[in-house]
Design a protein around this motif. Sequence first.
Motif, PDB file in Angstrom:
ATOM      1  N   MET A 131       0.822  -1.209   0.000  1.00  0.00           N
ATOM      2  CA  MET A 131       0.000   0.000   0.000  1.00  0.00           C
ATOM      3  C   MET A 131       0.856   1.260   0.000  1.00  0.00           C
ATOM      4  O   MET A 131       0.482   2.273  -0.611  1.00  0.00           O
ATOM      5  CB  MET A 131      -0.950   0.000   1.200  1.00  0.00           C
ATOM      6  N   GLU A 132       2.006   1.212   0.665  1.00  0.00           N
ATOM      7  CA  GLU A 132       2.899   2.367   0.647  1.00  0.00           C
ATOM      8  C   GLU A 132       3.386   2.677  -0.767  1.00  0.00           C
ATOM      9  O   GLU A 132       3.543   3.835  -1.139  1.00  0.00           O
ATOM     10  CB  GLU A 132       4.106   2.108   1.564  1.00  0.00           C
ATOM     11  N   THR A 135      -0.230   3.497  -3.195  1.00  0.00           N
ATOM     12  CA  THR A 135      -1.090   4.647  -2.884  1.00  0.00           C
ATOM     13  C   THR A 135      -0.719   5.921  -3.644  1.00  0.00           C
ATOM     14  O   THR A 135      -1.614   6.601  -4.159  1.00  0.00           O
ATOM     15  CB  THR A 135      -1.087   4.911  -1.367  1.00  0.00           C
ATOM     16  N   PRO A 136       0.540   6.309  -3.757  1.00  0.00           N
ATOM     17  CA  PRO A 136       0.835   7.536  -4.511  1.00  0.00           C
ATOM     18  C   PRO A 136       0.352   7.485  -5.957  1.00  0.00           C
ATOM     19  O   PRO A 136       0.012   8.520  -6.534  1.00  0.00           O
ATOM     20  CB  PRO A 136       2.366   7.628  -4.439  1.00  0.00           C
ATOM     21  N   TRP A 137       0.309   6.302  -6.545  1.00  0.00           N
ATOM     22  CA  TRP A 137      -0.154   6.170  -7.927  1.00  0.00           C
ATOM     23  C   TRP A 137      -1.678   6.226  -8.013  1.00  0.00           C
ATOM     24  O   TRP A 137      -2.230   6.688  -9.012  1.00  0.00           O
ATOM     25  CB  TRP A 137       0.357   4.854  -8.524  1.00  0.00           C
ATOM     26  N   LEU A 138      -2.356   5.741  -6.983  1.00  0.00           N
ATOM     27  CA  LEU A 138      -3.821   5.723  -7.027  1.00  0.00           C
ATOM     28  C   LEU A 138      -4.403   7.123  -7.145  1.00  0.00           C
ATOM     29  O   LEU A 138      -5.460   7.319  -7.754  1.00  0.00           O
ATOM     30  CB  LEU A 138      -4.378   5.027  -5.776  1.00  0.00           C
ATOM     31  N   HIS A 139      -3.718   8.116  -6.564  1.00  0.00           N
ATOM     32  CA  HIS A 139      -4.193   9.498  -6.642  1.00  0.00           C
ATOM     33  C   HIS A 139      -4.268   9.986  -8.086  1.00  0.00           C
ATOM     34  O   HIS A 139      -5.016  10.913  -8.394  1.00  0.00           O
ATOM     35  CB  HIS A 139      -3.262  10.420  -5.848  1.00  0.00           C
ATOM     36  N   ARG A 162      -8.168  -2.988   0.487  1.00  0.00           N
ATOM     37  CA  ARG A 162      -7.755  -1.659   0.930  1.00  0.00           C
ATOM     38  C   ARG A 162      -7.705  -0.666  -0.237  1.00  0.00           C
ATOM     39  O   ARG A 162      -7.979   0.522  -0.053  1.00  0.00           O
ATOM     40  CB  ARG A 162      -6.403  -1.741   1.642  1.00  0.00           C
ATOM     41  N   ILE A 163      -7.369  -1.155  -1.417  1.00  0.00           N
ATOM     42  CA  ILE A 163      -7.386  -0.276  -2.590  1.00  0.00           C
ATOM     43  C   ILE A 163      -8.817   0.132  -2.917  1.00  0.00           C
ATOM     44  O   ILE A 163      -9.090   1.298  -3.236  1.00  0.00           O
ATOM     45  CB  ILE A 163      -6.715  -0.975  -3.789  1.00  0.00           C
ATOM     46  N   PHE A 166      -9.827   2.726  -0.339  1.00  0.00           N
ATOM     47  CA  PHE A 166      -9.128   3.985  -0.589  1.00  0.00           C
ATOM     48  C   PHE A 166      -9.773   4.729  -1.752  1.00  0.00           C
ATOM     49  O   PHE A 166     -10.047   5.933  -1.672  1.00  0.00           O
ATOM     50  CB  PHE A 166      -7.656   3.698  -0.901  1.00  0.00           C
ATOM     51  N   ALA A 167      -9.993   4.007  -2.864  1.00  0.00           N
ATOM     52  CA  ALA A 167     -10.565   4.646  -4.051  1.00  0.00           C
ATOM     53  C   ALA A 167     -11.993   5.106  -3.790  1.00  0.00           C
ATOM     54  O   ALA A 167     -12.392   6.201  -4.222  1.00  0.00           O
ATOM     55  CB  ALA A 167     -10.520   3.671  -5.223  1.00  0.00           C
ATOM     56  N   ARG A 170     -12.416   8.310  -1.931  1.00  0.00           N
ATOM     57  CA  ARG A 170     -12.036   9.495  -2.723  1.00  0.00           C
ATOM     58  C   ARG A 170     -12.830   9.615  -4.010  1.00  0.00           C
ATOM     59  O   ARG A 170     -12.526  10.420  -4.878  1.00  0.00           O
ATOM     60  CB  ARG A 170     -10.527   9.433  -3.019  1.00  0.00           C
TER      61      ARG A 170
END
Length: 308
Positions: A131-132, A135-139, A162-163, A166-167, A170
């Motif tokens: 996830m670390e 996560t920066p790419w998911l944004h 978790r993805i 997270f998505a 947002r």
Amino acid sequence: MDANNEDDSALASSSSSQRWESPGYETLRLLVPELDSSRYHKGQAGKIGVVGGCSEYTGAPYFAAMSALRMGADLAHVFCAEGAGQVIKSYSPELIVHPYLREGRKEVTVTVDGEAVHAVTYDEEAVFEAMERVTPWLHRMDALVVGPGLGRDPTMSEIAKRIIAFAHERDVPLVIDADGLRVLMEDQGLIREGHVVLTPNKAELDRFSAQIARSRGDPPPTTTVARARYVTSQLDGPVVVAKGEADIVALDVIVESTDGAAMPYRRHLVCDEPGSPRRCGGQGDVLAGAIAVFLAWATRSKEAACAV
């Protein structure tokens, strides 16, 4: 008559149903970005992320990602297991492949009614590490497809869960397919409203609707249309695209009227246009990638959103 057990033919002729009609040019024009290099730069026609691909299954995420590119997205990313990365990269130089996900499991012993029970769970450290990195790419993604080639490894499943969370938090549009649906079955509270499309085949829809019915103490729906409508209503409104001989697109959600009152919006479409007589592997992955592009395009403006 129980609404869950209405005959498909009766539901198909109800006021909330309509036959599929190909959208007209003007409608499509609202959805598809204009080919105008003076207004758009790389990525503005869609950045699609595909979450899946493990040591056993490398073709599914490739099909979903390439489908997104062929449909008109500018960029397609694949977030896969470390062991699948080099294989997927070898399929096409057009894909951006991130082998950041991890496979693995841990055996634990828990006490149930005073007895020691052995169980298998995910590797928390591997999940955290993945996830670390992801996560920066998911944004940056305009839409995500979760599930093609995911497999059933507990660590991969937890990362996918978790993805999705997270998505969804947002409001990143999501298409959940294949083993992503299994992840959702295990935690039905992951999604609520938002831009979410579920794409179950017949067997997946049967299992999903039956599991929801058991958890709520409801009689299980017995027809394809009823099952699709039941899943969308019980999960508060993801669009369900039930694949089969006739495809069913169902939505059942509470919306706010112009005077602020809550009112139900129930609709389903029946697409019985002849398609492939075969049901071979990869067809659902291609569909999932195409839907993700449409979802990404629909977020560009209110006019585009009205076209889907």
